[in-house]
Design a protein around this motif. Sequence first.
Motif, PDB file in Angstrom:
ATOM      1  N   LYS A 259     -21.696  39.959   7.153  1.00  0.00           N
ATOM      2  CA  LYS A 259     -20.609  40.473   6.320  1.00  0.00           C
ATOM      3  C   LYS A 259     -20.225  41.871   6.751  1.00  0.00           C
ATOM      4  O   LYS A 259     -21.053  42.596   7.303  1.00  0.00           O
ATOM      5  N   ASN A 260     -18.986  42.247   6.455  1.00  0.00           N
ATOM      6  CA  ASN A 260     -18.656  43.649   6.639  1.00  0.00           C
ATOM      7  C   ASN A 260     -19.093  44.416   5.375  1.00  0.00           C
ATOM      8  O   ASN A 260     -19.464  43.806   4.368  1.00  0.00           O
ATOM      9  N   ASP A 261     -19.040  45.737   5.447  1.00  0.00           N
ATOM     10  CA  ASP A 261     -19.623  46.550   4.375  1.00  0.00           C
ATOM     11  C   ASP A 261     -19.067  46.219   2.994  1.00  0.00           C
ATOM     12  O   ASP A 261     -19.816  46.106   2.028  1.00  0.00           O
ATOM     13  N   SER A 262     -17.746  46.067   2.907  1.00  0.00           N
ATOM     14  CA  SER A 262     -17.189  45.849   1.567  1.00  0.00           C
ATOM     15  C   SER A 262     -17.526  44.455   1.045  1.00  0.00           C
ATOM     16  O   SER A 262     -17.781  44.283  -0.145  1.00  0.00           O
ATOM     17  N   GLU A 263     -17.573  43.492   1.936  1.00  0.00           N
ATOM     18  CA  GLU A 263     -17.990  42.147   1.486  1.00  0.00           C
ATOM     19  C   GLU A 263     -19.439  42.156   1.012  1.00  0.00           C
ATOM     20  O   GLU A 263     -19.783  41.531   0.003  1.00  0.00           O
ATOM     21  N   PHE A 264     -20.261  42.857   1.770  1.00  0.00           N
ATOM     22  CA  PHE A 264     -21.682  42.895   1.416  1.00  0.00           C
ATOM     23  C   PHE A 264     -21.864  43.600   0.063  1.00  0.00           C
ATOM     24  O   PHE A 264     -22.573  43.120  -0.824  1.00  0.00           O
TER      25      PHE A 264
HETATM   26  C1  LIG Z   1     -13.958  42.666   5.365  1.00  0.00           C
HETATM   27  O1  LIG Z   1     -13.757  41.270   5.398  1.00  0.00           O
HETATM   28  C2  LIG Z   1     -12.751  40.825   4.490  1.00  0.00           C
HETATM   29  C3  LIG Z   1     -12.754  39.306   4.475  1.00  0.00           C
HETATM   30  O2  LIG Z   1     -12.814  38.779   5.768  1.00  0.00           O
HETATM   31  C4  LIG Z   1     -11.404  41.406   4.888  1.00  0.00           C
HETATM   32  O3  LIG Z   1     -10.400  40.991   3.997  1.00  0.00           O
HETATM   33  C5  LIG Z   1     -11.506  42.925   4.878  1.00  0.00           C
HETATM   34  O4  LIG Z   1     -10.318  43.501   5.346  1.00  0.00           O
HETATM   35  C6  LIG Z   1     -12.685  43.402   5.735  1.00  0.00           C
HETATM   36  N1  LIG Z   1     -12.856  44.822   5.523  1.00  0.00           N
HETATM   37  C7  LIG Z   1     -13.013  45.684   6.517  1.00  0.00           C
HETATM   38  C8  LIG Z   1     -13.198  47.101   6.132  1.00  0.00           C
HETATM   39  O5  LIG Z   1     -13.035  45.329   7.676  1.00  0.00           O
END
Ligand SMILES: *[C@@H]1O[C@H](CO)[C@@H](O)[C@H](O)[C@H]1NC(C)=O
Length: 382
Positions: free
Chosen positions: A187-192
């Motif tokens: 996951k990326n940070d915000s998803e996590f």
């Molecule tokens: C994190 O992932 C989500 C879902 O894939 C995406 O909408 C979001 O822009 C991403 N955030 C970053 C900071 O990359």
Amino acid sequence: MEMVKVSVVALILSVLSVQTVEGKDFPPCNFRSVYNFGDSNSDTGGGSAAFYPAGPPSGETFFGRPAGRGSDGRLIIDFIAEHLGLPHLSPYLDSIGTSYRHGANFAVGGSTIRPQNESMSLNGVSPFSLNIQFIQYNQFKARTSYLYNQAKKNYYRKHLPRTQDFSQALYVIDIGQNDMAAGFRLKNDSEFQASMPDIVEQLAEAVQNLYDQGARIFWIHNTGPIGCLPVTLHYHLKPDELDKQGCLKSQNDFAVEFNRQLKDRVIKLRTELPDAALTYVDMYAAKYELIGKAKQQGFVDAAEICCGFHEDDIHVYCGNKMQLNGTEIYAGSCEDPSKYISWDGVHYTEAANHWIANHIINGSFSDPPLPITHACHKPSLE
Ligand SMILES: *[C@@H]1O[C@H](CO)[C@@H](O)[C@H](O)[C@H]1NC(C)=O
Ligand SMILES: *[C@@H]1O[C@H](CO)[C@@H](O)[C@H](O)[C@H]1NC(C)=O
Ligand SMILES: *[C@@H]1O[C@H](CO)[C@@H](O)[C@H](O)[C@H]1NC(C)=O
Ligand SMILES: *[C@@H]1O[C@H](CO)[C@@H](O)[C@H](O)[C@H]1NC(C)=O
């Protein structure tokens, strides 16, 4: 019933005692059994029984042979069992040489709180997530209780838990590190960040489910400083990514955030589960303190790995071999494992586990700050 008695004793004590009443003034709980749920940090052989057995040199310091543990010797849960005067816990998944009279261990290396969708072969993720460990506990309790009641002779009962011991047992939970690792990987940070409350909630659900099955006394370890695991530190990090202890700050921040939410949730559980005694143990702080004080406590630098070969881009994990330019590299153990904190880059040595166990057992990292021997008492009289 037990709780009522305790309150009466506590009331008398609170009248007699000049100081605030502390749990230490209560009698010890005399635990007859321990049930443990978790990952490799407390796996005493479940993963080895289910999948591949741990190989040498694991176990060399204490057991003199591989003993299903990711360490050179004992784990924190082993020291906890010893401290309570109980034998080391047999893994639920092990069918050889086990005894469940004093509890069982449902922990399996690689386990997460939340069920994962990843393939095991890729990242060592275990299918025995916490919800499955709870289902196994349920089955264990039902079937051992049946057998215990069926058995006419004590001889047939001696490796089975006494039915009456379940509600007075200590329930230890030490899991979450692999949820952190999965978060970093997938996951990326915000998803996590957004998934964190659900991870915490699923741990709380496990506690609730155990409570519904009669468990009352819980000892819950938070998650350790995953960003300090030396194996991570051998992957080309820039100095500004590290904290004052030389650990990967971004990873530790997630662990700290998980722990903050977990602690809040445990406090809330105290009102939801009125008959439970819930101890929250700051394992993160204990491990971080050890890492910070490594030299002072007689250890080599905390980033050093006892067993494993990690140079440049070459990683040979503990106990493995690799051909390199025609030469075989075997990742064996260091000369003196008792000088190291990290056994294999991910897991702690017996010496480190002993240090940590000694520091958490007396309650100095706990909320409420009761020794583990007194974890059945609730801090309701403060
Ligand atoms: C994190 O992932 C989500 C879902 O894939 C995406 O909408 C979001 O822009 C991403 N955030 C970053 C900071 O990359
Ligand atoms: C795994 O997949 C299921 C179904 O797509 C989803 O509901 C669940 O949240 C996923 N689990 C994790 C840990 O991502
Ligand atoms: C292995 O051989 C390659 C090519 O000759 C060389 O670049 C590399 O440094 C060698 N690696 C080691 C660890 O000796
Ligand atoms: C707990 O034990 C550790 C290790 O022996 C010691 O340093 C610490 O002072 C003790 N704390 C309390 C509150 O007894």
